[in-house]
Design an enzyme around this catalytic site. Structure first.
Site, mmCIF file in Angstrom:
data_model
loop_
_atom_site.group_PDB
_atom_site.id
_atom_site.type_symbol
_atom_site.label_atom_id
_atom_site.label_comp_id
_atom_site.label_asym_id
_atom_site.label_seq_id
_atom_site.Cartn_x
_atom_site.Cartn_y
_atom_site.Cartn_z
ATOM 1 N N ASP A 267 12.271 8.407 1.420
ATOM 2 C CA ASP A 267 12.116 6.962 1.328
ATOM 3 C C ASP A 267 13.362 6.346 0.706
ATOM 4 O OD1 ASP A 267 10.802 4.490 1.432
ATOM 5 O OD2 ASP A 267 9.893 4.758 -0.551
ATOM 6 N N GLY B 69 6.972 -3.157 -5.420
ATOM 7 C CA GLY B 69 6.451 -3.233 -6.777
ATOM 8 C C GLY B 69 5.074 -3.859 -6.865
ATOM 9 N N HIS C 66 7.475 -1.826 4.462
ATOM 10 C CA HIS C 66 7.637 -1.369 3.082
ATOM 11 C C HIS C 66 6.935 -2.355 2.149
ATOM 12 C CE1 HIS C 66 10.971 1.755 3.352
ATOM 13 N NE2 HIS C 66 10.780 1.381 4.599
ATOM 14 N N GLY C 67 6.751 -1.946 0.895
ATOM 15 C CA GLY C 67 6.193 -2.849 -0.098
ATOM 16 C C GLY C 67 4.815 -3.364 0.260
ATOM 17 N N SER D 283 1.658 -2.311 -0.765
ATOM 18 C CA SER D 283 0.489 -2.111 -1.627
ATOM 19 C C SER D 283 -0.230 -3.444 -1.825
ATOM 20 C CB SER D 283 0.898 -1.536 -2.982
ATOM 21 O OG SER D 283 1.219 -0.160 -2.869
ATOM 22 N N ASN E 220 3.901 1.683 4.103
ATOM 23 C CA ASN E 220 4.245 2.372 2.864
ATOM 24 C C ASN E 220 3.352 1.922 1.715
ATOM 25 O OD1 ASN E 220 6.340 3.281 4.459
ATOM 26 N ND2 ASN E 220 7.934 2.862 2.964
ATOM 27 N N ILE E 221 2.852 2.896 0.954
ATOM 28 C CA ILE E 221 1.976 2.606 -0.179
ATOM 29 C C ILE E 221 2.430 3.445 -1.373
ATOM 30 C CG2 ILE E 221 -0.392 2.694 -1.052
ATOM 31 C CD1 ILE E 221 -1.279 2.408 1.930
ATOM 32 N N ASP E 222 2.817 2.761 -2.438
ATOM 33 C CA ASP E 222 3.265 3.432 -3.652
ATOM 34 C C ASP E 222 2.609 2.833 -4.891
ATOM 35 O OD1 ASP E 222 4.575 4.935 -5.544
ATOM 36 O OD2 ASP E 222 6.541 4.041 -5.248
ATOM 37 N N SER E 223 2.755 1.530 -5.083
ATOM 38 C CA SER E 223 2.235 0.896 -6.304
ATOM 39 C C SER E 223 0.738 1.127 -6.479
ATOM 40 C CB SER E 223 2.513 -0.610 -6.281
ATOM 41 O OG SER E 223 3.903 -0.856 -6.360
#
Length: 313
Positions: A82, A181, A213-214, A216, A256-259
């Site tokens: 990523d 974020g 992206h981003g 969440s 995309n999932i991160d937060s």
């Protein structure tokens, strides 16, 4: 099966009107929580690693953990870099077992982005690895990606055909209103995705996989729990899940999932220590953290991505 590329995943997702979840991983418990959810729901999966995750957990450890997850689940899993910042990082991941890399030249002038992306594509394709490029810049902070709000810009649909044709990328991340974020929008600011840009991009690139992206949603349940047990997170507004589901029904094949992973894990750990302040065994507090991640990923697969039951042997 060995780790796979995203080529067939994206073809099936585009034709089926769903998206594949690309979940950022940093350690064993996160990988286990994600992959157990995908196994339960028979969903294809992208596990992605940032530059920061490689620095924290070590490239070799992460690759071996993902390979172990593939063996345990039997799922089609792609291992993705990523936000690769440069050719050298992408090359290291290609040589080190990744099946997909992203080269992020979105901060560069257009022609420099094209040249850098093509260089990565040429090397990756010679080694059987696929490449994601990016046009447009998302605001927000995630690991080493830090873009001020006044520097963010939407993707120009008039550039996408030229960019994809000249670079040979296999997928394209675009900016249509998502943000990196947990603090995506100011109080009172209404989240809105530019579906008009997404639609125009899909017309310019029919059948071509698009990436968000981003993405969440900053699930309120986790923010509330963190604050209940001693956290100090301000009100945070993420991307509404119904907007993401709509994007997945269009040309978006990777979300995309991160937060949301970080929030789920942190909320579970904080709750555990509040309830059991005498615990000191990491297994005692990492087990509920892993379970929280699994539950959150199951929710995303069922309600946002729409990829449950889509894994193919």
């Amino acid at each position: 099966m060995p780790l796979v590329t995203t080529t067939q995943m994206f073809k099936d997702a585009y034709e089926g009107g769903y998206a594949i979840g690309a979940f950022n991983v940093n350690n064993m418990e996160i990988i286990q929580g994600i992959t157990e959810a995908a196994k339960k729901l028979n969903a294809p999966l992208i596990l992605q690693v940032s530059k920061g995750a490689r620095a924290y957990a070590n490239h070799t450890y992460l690759v071996k953990l993902v390979e172990a997850a593939e063996k345990e689940t039997g799922l089609p899993i792609a291992l993705h870099l990523d936000h690769g910042p440069d050719f050298e990082t992408c090359k290291s991941c290609i040589d080190g077992g990744f099946t997909s890399v992203m080269i992020d030249g979105s901060h560069l002038p257009y022609e420099e982005n094209v040249a850098l992306t093509k260089r990565v594509v040429d090397y990756a394709h010679a080694h059987g690895v696929v490449v994601e490029g990016e046009l447009g810049q998302l605001a927000g902070i995630e690991d080493d990606v830090n873009v001020a709000e006044d520097k963010a810009c939407f993707t120009d649909p008039d550039q996408v055909y030229d960019f994809v044709t000249r670079t040979g990328v296999d997928s394209l991340a675009i900016a249509i209103g998502t943000s990196h974020g947990a603090y995506k929008f100011k109080p009172g600011q209404k989240p809105q995705l530019r579906f008009d840009i997404l639609e125009e991009v899909s017309k310019k690139l029919p059948g071509f996989p698009i990436v968000l992206h981003g993405a969440s949603s900053v699930i309120p349940e986790f923010v509330e729990k963190i604050n209940k047990y001693g956290g100090k997170m301000p009100d945070a507004i993420g991307i509404p899940e119904e907007m993401l589901r709509k994007a997945a029904s269009m040309a978006v094949c990777k979300i995309n999932i991160d937060s949301d992973l970080r929030l789920a894990m942190t909320a579970a750990v904080r709750e555990h220590f509040a309830l059991y302040p005498d615990h000191f065994d990491p297994r005692q507090y990492l087990k509920p953290a892993r379970e929280a991640i699994q539950g959150m990923v199951e929710h995303k697969i069922n309600n946002v991505l729409g990829c449950a039951g889509k894994a193919k042997a």
